[in-house]
Design an enzyme around this catalytic site. Structure first.
Site, PDB file in Angstrom:
ATOM      1  CG  ASP A  10       3.271   4.892   4.178  1.00 50.70           C
ATOM      2  OD1 ASP A  10       1.836   4.844   3.901  1.00 50.70           O
ATOM      3  OD2 ASP A  10       3.847   3.928   3.747  1.00 50.70           O
ATOM      4  CG  ASN A  60      -2.135   8.656   7.656  1.00 48.52           C
ATOM      5  OD1 ASN A  60      -1.154   8.895   8.130  1.00 48.52           O
ATOM      6  ND2 ASN A  60      -2.490   9.644   6.601  1.00 48.52           N
ATOM      7  CG  LEU A  84      12.968   7.022  -2.463  1.00 45.68           C
ATOM      8  CD1 LEU A  84      14.234   7.507  -3.695  1.00 45.68           C
ATOM      9  CD2 LEU A  84      12.846   8.080  -1.508  1.00 45.68           C
ATOM     10  CD  GLU A 135       2.361   5.846  -8.757  1.00 46.49           C
ATOM     11  OE1 GLU A 135       2.728   6.512  -7.761  1.00 46.49           O
ATOM     12  OE2 GLU A 135       2.494   5.996  -9.899  1.00 46.49           O
ATOM     13  CG  ASN A 136      -1.746   7.588  -2.898  1.00 47.93           C
ATOM     14  OD1 ASN A 136      -1.143   8.198  -2.518  1.00 47.93           O
ATOM     15  ND2 ASN A 136      -1.475   6.184  -2.582  1.00 47.93           N
ATOM     16  CD1 TRP A 149      -1.398   6.070  14.849  1.00 44.19           C
ATOM     17  CD2 TRP A 149      -3.630   6.532  14.126  1.00 44.19           C
ATOM     18  NE1 TRP A 149      -1.994   6.852  15.549  1.00 44.19           N
ATOM     19  CE2 TRP A 149      -3.356   7.104  15.363  1.00 44.19           C
ATOM     20  CE3 TRP A 149      -4.881   6.828  13.586  1.00 44.19           C
ATOM     21  CZ2 TRP A 149      -4.055   8.059  16.208  1.00 44.19           C
ATOM     22  CZ3 TRP A 149      -5.954   7.376  14.281  1.00 44.19           C
ATOM     23  CH2 TRP A 149      -5.343   8.246  15.597  1.00 44.19           C
ATOM     24  NE  ARG A 169      -6.807   2.722   3.834  1.00 48.16           N
ATOM     25  CZ  ARG A 169      -5.751   2.430   4.075  1.00 48.16           C
ATOM     26  NH1 ARG A 169      -5.101   1.177   4.739  1.00 48.16           N
ATOM     27  NH2 ARG A 169      -4.715   3.218   3.369  1.00 48.16           N
ATOM     28  NE  ARG A 177       6.968   4.809   2.836  1.00 49.25           N
ATOM     29  CZ  ARG A 177       6.677   4.390   1.628  1.00 49.25           C
ATOM     30  NH1 ARG A 177       7.503   4.509   0.359  1.00 49.25           N
ATOM     31  NH2 ARG A 177       5.602   4.055   1.366  1.00 49.25           N
TER      32      ARG A 177
HETATM   33  C1  IPE Z   1       3.199   6.981  -0.688  1.00 49.90           C
HETATM   34  O1  IPE Z   1       2.512   5.993   0.323  1.00 49.90           O
HETATM   35  C2  IPE Z   1       2.554   8.074  -0.925  1.00 49.90           C
HETATM   36  C3  IPE Z   1       2.298   8.937  -0.203  1.00 49.90           C
HETATM   37  C4  IPE Z   1       2.623   9.126   1.278  1.00 49.90           C
HETATM   38  C5  IPE Z   1       1.229   9.827  -0.366  1.00 49.90           C
HETATM   39  P1  IPE Z   1       1.753   4.681  -0.384  1.00 49.90           P
HETATM   40  O2  IPE Z   1       1.281   4.010   1.041  1.00 49.90           O
HETATM   41  O3  IPE Z   1       0.856   5.047  -1.308  1.00 49.90           O
HETATM   42  O4  IPE Z   1       2.936   3.962  -0.756  1.00 49.90           O
HETATM   43  P2  IPE Z   1       3.233   2.284  -0.987  1.00 49.90           P
HETATM   44  O5  IPE Z   1       1.818   1.823  -1.863  1.00 49.90           O
HETATM   45  O6  IPE Z   1       3.149   1.723   0.290  1.00 49.90           O
HETATM   46  O7  IPE Z   1       4.432   2.202  -1.779  1.00 49.90           O
HETATM   47  C1  IPE Z   2      -0.269   7.504   3.834  1.00 53.17           C
HETATM   48  O1  IPE Z   2      -1.163   6.487   4.814  1.00 53.17           O
HETATM   49  C2  IPE Z   2      -1.438   8.443   3.476  1.00 53.17           C
HETATM   50  C3  IPE Z   2      -1.232   8.402   1.820  1.00 53.17           C
HETATM   51  C4  IPE Z   2      -0.859   7.583   1.132  1.00 53.17           C
HETATM   52  C5  IPE Z   2      -2.407   9.168   1.421  1.00 53.17           C
HETATM   53  P1  IPE Z   2      -1.579   5.161   4.148  1.00 53.17           P
HETATM   54  O2  IPE Z   2      -3.063   5.462   3.794  1.00 53.17           O
HETATM   55  O3  IPE Z   2      -0.791   4.918   2.923  1.00 53.17           O
HETATM   56  O4  IPE Z   2      -1.441   4.199   5.251  1.00 53.17           O
HETATM   57  P2  IPE Z   2      -1.007   2.910   5.228  1.00 53.17           P
HETATM   58  O5  IPE Z   2       0.103   2.519   4.417  1.00 53.17           O
HETATM   59  O6  IPE Z   2      -2.327   1.948   4.507  1.00 53.17           O
HETATM   60  O7  IPE Z   2      -1.118   2.495   6.452  1.00 53.17           O
HETATM   61 MG    MG Z   3       0.928   3.441   2.804  1.00 53.36          MG
END
Ligand code: IPE
Ligand code: IPE
Ligand code: MG
Length: 245
Positions: free
Chosen positions: A25, A27, A200, A72-73, A30, A38, A193
């Site tokens: 988590d 990215n 989780l 959920e993504n 960062w 992003r 994490r």
């Molecule tokens: C969890 O990260 C899913 C992955 C790392 C692929 P998210 O960024 O989607 O989780 P939440 O929304 O902060 O709980």
């Molecule tokens: C994790 O990084 C990768 C995925 C969930 C695909 P994020 O994209 O959730 O990065 P943040 O949490 O928004 O910084």
């Molecule tokens: Mg995230």
């Protein structure tokens, strides 16, 4: 001359976690910190993933499950989802050459039917190509959500009951665990994490029952070997009691 980092020398190789789960988590944050889109964070995260899997494999870790895209993504903007899907496709393609050459077994876990046909075909190809390797088993959690995983396992078992193959009384935790995407694999000993979030987010809810959780504020693209060693050392200093004393 190679220098082992101090942390690395503290690792007890007799007591390595057999299975490590990673919630990659941070990215997006960062990239934001650097004034980049992003997507740049996701690309940097993919590079980190390669390095960490290579290191785990060299250390002798047997299984790694990485959370790449959750059920959920899909809520994210289409542009970001499309970028992630393309990145994952490229990763799977590239893995046939790079990670497979390092003897890694690659498997995808999660619901496949919502993925594009191209990705579905590539998953089958990459899995087929690496299945006889003998190194680390890498589960890429792609359109993975633990609730969906449990629901599909329950549906599968209910179907067996309906077909008269088993009775409800015969359903036990081994049968349920076996019907999950990770069926046949040990539960994760350690779940890492990054990014400072301490939850989780629907990752391995059944399998994580007794996992040791380790959190770091570092964002995934910044995560490195020394952070991995720190997580393993912290894990080795925990007392795992499983409800006993
Ligand atoms: C969890 O990260 C899913 C992955 C790392 C692929 P998210 O960024 O989607 O989780 P939440 O929304 O902060 O709980
Ligand atoms: C994790 O990084 C990768 C995925 C969930 C695909 P994020 O994209 O959730 O990065 P943040 O949490 O928004 O910084
Ligand atoms: Mg995230």
């Amino acid at each position: 001359m190679f220098f082992k980092s101090k942390a690395k020398t503290e690792i007890d190789y007799e007591r390595l976690p057999v299975h490590i789960g990673v919630i990659m988590d941070g990215n997006g944050r960062w990239a934001k910190k650097r004034g980049l889109p992003r997507s740049a964070g996701h690309s940097a995260g993919a590079d980190t993933l390669k390095k960490i899997v290579t290191e785990c494999n060299q250390m002798g870790i047997k299984y790694i499950t990485v959370y790449a895209f959750s059920t959920e993504n899909w809520k994210r903007p289409k542009e970001e989802v499309d970028f992630l899907m393309n990145l994952l496709l490229g990763y799977l393609r590239d893995a046939e050459r790079s990670l497979a050459g390092e003897n890694v077994v690659i498997r995808a876990i999660g619901s496949r039917k919502e993925l594009s046909e191209e990705i579905q075909r590539q998953i089958i190809k990459t899995e087929e190509f690496t299945k006889n390797n003998t190194g680390i088993i890498m589960n890429i959690a792609l359109n993975y959500g633990a609730r969906e995983e449990l629901l599909s396992a329950v549906r599968h078992i209910a179907g067996r009951v309906q077909a008269g193959e088993i009775t409800p009384e015969e359903i036990d935790s081994g049968m349920l665990a076996g019907a999950l995407y990770t069926g046949g694999q040990p539960d994760p000993d350690l779940i890492i994490r990054t990014s400072g979030e301490e939850r989780l987010s629907n990752f391995m809810l059944w399998q994580a029952a007794y996992s040791e959780l380790w959190f770091t504020k570092k964002l995934w693209p910044d995560f490195n070997k020394n952070d991995l060693y720190a997580a393993i050392i912290a894990y080795q200093n925990r007392g795992r009691r499983y409800g006993g004393i």
